[in-house]
Design a protein around this motif. Structure first.
Motif, PDB file in Angstrom:
ATOM      1  N   ASP A  27       0.896  -1.167   0.000  1.00 39.75           N
ATOM      2  CA  ASP A  27       0.000   0.000   0.000  1.00 39.75           C
ATOM      3  C   ASP A  27       0.928   1.209   0.000  1.00 39.75           C
ATOM      4  OD1 ASP A  27       0.814   0.565   2.632  1.00 39.75           O
ATOM      5  OD2 ASP A  27      -1.071  -0.004   3.564  1.00 39.75           O
ATOM      6  N   PRO A  28       0.416   2.440   0.068  1.00 42.94           N
ATOM      7  CA  PRO A  28       1.325   3.591  -0.078  1.00 42.94           C
ATOM      8  C   PRO A  28       2.414   3.686   1.005  1.00 42.94           C
ATOM      9  CG  PRO A  28      -0.957   4.262  -0.381  1.00 42.94           C
ATOM     10  CD  PRO A  28      -0.994   2.838   0.088  1.00 42.94           C
ATOM     11  N   VAL A  29       2.253   2.995   2.127  1.00 41.31           N
ATOM     12  CA  VAL A  29       3.227   3.153   3.215  1.00 41.31           C
ATOM     13  C   VAL A  29       3.999   1.868   3.538  1.00 41.31           C
ATOM     14  CG1 VAL A  29       1.921   5.054   4.242  1.00 41.31           C
ATOM     15  CG2 VAL A  29       1.523   2.705   5.038  1.00 41.31           C
ATOM     16  N   ALA A 106       0.207  -9.381  -4.453  1.00 46.68           N
ATOM     17  CA  ALA A 106      -0.534  -9.565  -5.706  1.00 46.68           C
ATOM     18  C   ALA A 106      -1.323  -8.321  -6.061  1.00 46.68           C
ATOM     19  CB  ALA A 106      -1.459 -10.770  -5.592  1.00 46.68           C
ATOM     20  N   GLU A 107      -1.754  -7.610  -5.033  1.00 43.61           N
ATOM     21  CA  GLU A 107      -2.498  -6.379  -5.289  1.00 43.61           C
ATOM     22  C   GLU A 107      -1.842  -5.227  -4.574  1.00 43.61           C
ATOM     23  OE1 GLU A 107      -7.011  -5.937  -5.327  1.00 43.61           O
ATOM     24  OE2 GLU A 107      -6.681  -8.066  -4.859  1.00 43.61           O
ATOM     25  N   ARG A 108      -1.774  -4.095  -5.274  1.00 46.98           N
ATOM     26  CA  ARG A 108      -1.236  -2.887  -4.662  1.00 46.98           C
ATOM     27  C   ARG A 108      -2.436  -2.042  -4.252  1.00 46.98           C
ATOM     28  NH1 ARG A 108       3.534   0.206  -7.725  1.00 46.98           N
ATOM     29  NH2 ARG A 108       3.816   1.996  -6.362  1.00 46.98           N
ATOM     30  N   VAL A 109      -2.648  -1.952  -2.958  1.00 47.16           N
ATOM     31  CA  VAL A 109      -3.827  -1.254  -2.439  1.00 47.16           C
ATOM     32  C   VAL A 109      -3.607   0.252  -2.552  1.00 47.16           C
ATOM     33  CG1 VAL A 109      -5.313  -0.990  -0.406  1.00 47.16           C
ATOM     34  CG2 VAL A 109      -4.207  -3.194  -0.867  1.00 47.16           C
ATOM     35  N   GLY A 111      -5.213   2.947  -1.071  1.00 52.05           N
ATOM     36  CA  GLY A 111      -5.177   3.691   0.192  1.00 52.05           C
ATOM     37  C   GLY A 111      -4.500   2.866   1.270  1.00 52.05           C
ATOM     38  N   LYS A 112      -3.995   3.538   2.300  1.00 53.93           N
ATOM     39  CA  LYS A 112      -3.322   2.846   3.402  1.00 53.93           C
ATOM     40  C   LYS A 112      -4.263   1.825   4.052  1.00 53.93           C
ATOM     41  CE  LYS A 112      -1.263   3.776   7.901  1.00 53.93           C
ATOM     42  NZ  LYS A 112      -1.118   4.762   8.975  1.00 53.93           N
ATOM     43  N   ILE A 113      -3.749   0.617   4.235  1.00 54.00           N
ATOM     44  CA  ILE A 113      -4.542  -0.411   4.904  1.00 54.00           C
ATOM     45  C   ILE A 113      -4.620  -0.044   6.388  1.00 54.00           C
ATOM     46  CG2 ILE A 113      -4.651  -2.854   5.528  1.00 54.00           C
ATOM     47  CD1 ILE A 113      -2.916  -3.375   2.950  1.00 54.00           C
ATOM     48  N   LYS A 114      -5.834   0.092   6.918  1.00 53.17           N
ATOM     49  CA  LYS A 114      -6.008   0.506   8.311  1.00 53.17           C
ATOM     50  C   LYS A 114      -6.163  -0.704   9.212  1.00 53.17           C
ATOM     51  CE  LYS A 114      -6.489   4.297   9.366  1.00 53.17           C
ATOM     52  NZ  LYS A 114      -5.360   5.212   9.765  1.00 53.17           N
ATOM     53  N   LYS A 115      -5.642  -0.596  10.413  1.00 52.83           N
ATOM     54  CA  LYS A 115      -5.886  -1.686  11.357  1.00 52.83           C
ATOM     55  C   LYS A 115      -7.235  -1.455  12.028  1.00 52.83           C
ATOM     56  CE  LYS A 115      -3.420   0.312  15.234  1.00 52.83           C
ATOM     57  NZ  LYS A 115      -2.069   0.507  15.711  1.00 52.83           N
ATOM     58  N   ILE A 116      -7.901  -2.549  12.203  1.00 52.28           N
ATOM     59  CA  ILE A 116      -9.211  -2.466  12.848  1.00 52.28           C
ATOM     60  C   ILE A 116      -9.068  -3.159  14.200  1.00 52.28           C
ATOM     61  CG2 ILE A 116     -11.669  -3.032  12.645  1.00 52.28           C
ATOM     62  CD1 ILE A 116     -11.131  -3.184   9.544  1.00 52.28           C
ATOM     63  N   PRO A 117      -9.132  -2.387  15.300  1.00 51.69           N
ATOM     64  CA  PRO A 117      -8.888  -2.966  16.618  1.00 51.69           C
ATOM     65  C   PRO A 117      -9.758  -4.206  16.866  1.00 51.69           C
ATOM     66  CG  PRO A 117      -9.056  -0.586  16.769  1.00 51.69           C
ATOM     67  CD  PRO A 117      -9.428  -0.946  15.360  1.00 51.69           C
TER      68      PRO A 117
END
Ligand code: CTP
Ligand code: CA
Length: 222
Positions: A27-29, A106-109, A111-117
């Motif tokens: 992802d972007p980061v 395999a996939e470039r996301v 937006g930043k993938i967010k953690k979900i508590p």
């Protein structure tokens, strides 16, 4: 501005060198990468230039400066590196010293993938990257001499011989990375060719580079 090339046995020759790691974005980061300082590949590019070669150094992200007298092409991913190498052809020789990431997400996301508590993270699905050394070895514009590296932690020679056959290159520089080689300044390598195995002593990476460049000059002179 005309580039000034050193005089030497590789004058008039063009050599493509890959160096450094590749970064494969998730992802972007975030990215997946190999460990590689680029020291050995950059030293080889410098040693070839010192013998008079025109050198195209295709490098992934590294913290070191390109050696004087080489044309640097900065890339990020394995796909970028392959495209840059192919764009640099024709060449008299190629040295693939890069630590190319074998897999990419395999996939470039976007937006930043967010953690979900409280929720487990999603698994990362990987895809296989192109093999730059194998592609070069079977290329319509194949360089006359194609040299690969094999960083191994066990069965160093057997694995290198297997890589030589599998990838179709001419030489494999095998090194044992089970010790402190990664990022270090010295390297113990074995030059594996169809005609046998040469064990080189533990040497500074610059000295490994100088010897390899001299061997490449000898081979191209024949
Ligand atoms: N290489 C390449 N492109 C790739 C993978 C490797 O050009 N996608 C090159 C490296 O630059 C090196 C050689 O192939 O010159 C051997 O790399 P290595 O990682 O040791 O071999 P692999 O075939 O990827 O096998 P493995 O990592 O499973 O040992
Ligand atoms: Ca690999």
């Amino acid at each position: 501005i005309a580039a000034v090339f050193a005089d030497g046995p590789l004058k008039g020759r063009h050599v493509v060198v890959t160096s450094g790691p590749t970064h494969e974005p998730l992802d972007p980061v975030r990215y997946i990468a190999n460990r590689s300082s680029g020291r050995q590949g950059h030293a080889i590019a410098g040693a070839l230039a010192a013998l008079g070669a025109r050198v195209t150094l295709v490098s992934g992200p590294v913290a070191i400066a390109p050696p004087p007298g080489v044309a640097i092409v900065a890339v990020e991913t394995a796909a970028d590196m392959l495209a840059a190498v192919e764009a640099a052809l024709p060449a008299d020789a190629a040295v693939c010293a890069a630590a190319v990431a074998d897999f990419r997400p395999a996939e470039r996301v976007t937006g930043k993938i967010k953690k979900i508590p409280g929720q487990p993270p999603a698994p990362i699905v990987l895809a296989l990257n192109p093999d730059i050394l194998a592609t070069l070895s079977h290329h319509a514009a194949r360089p006359g001499l194609v040299v690969g590296f094999a960083a191994e932690t066990s069965n160093v020679i057997a694995n290198a011989q297997d890589k030589l056959a599998r990838k179709g290159c001419d030489w494999v520089v095998a090194n044992d990375v089970s010790g402190d080689v990664m990022g270090g300044t010295e390297n113990t390598v074995h030059l594996v060719t169809a005609s046998g195995v040469e064990d080189w002593p533990r040497l500074p990476k610059a000295e490994v580079a100088a010897r390899l460049a001299a061997r490449i000059a000898d081979a191209l002179a024949k």
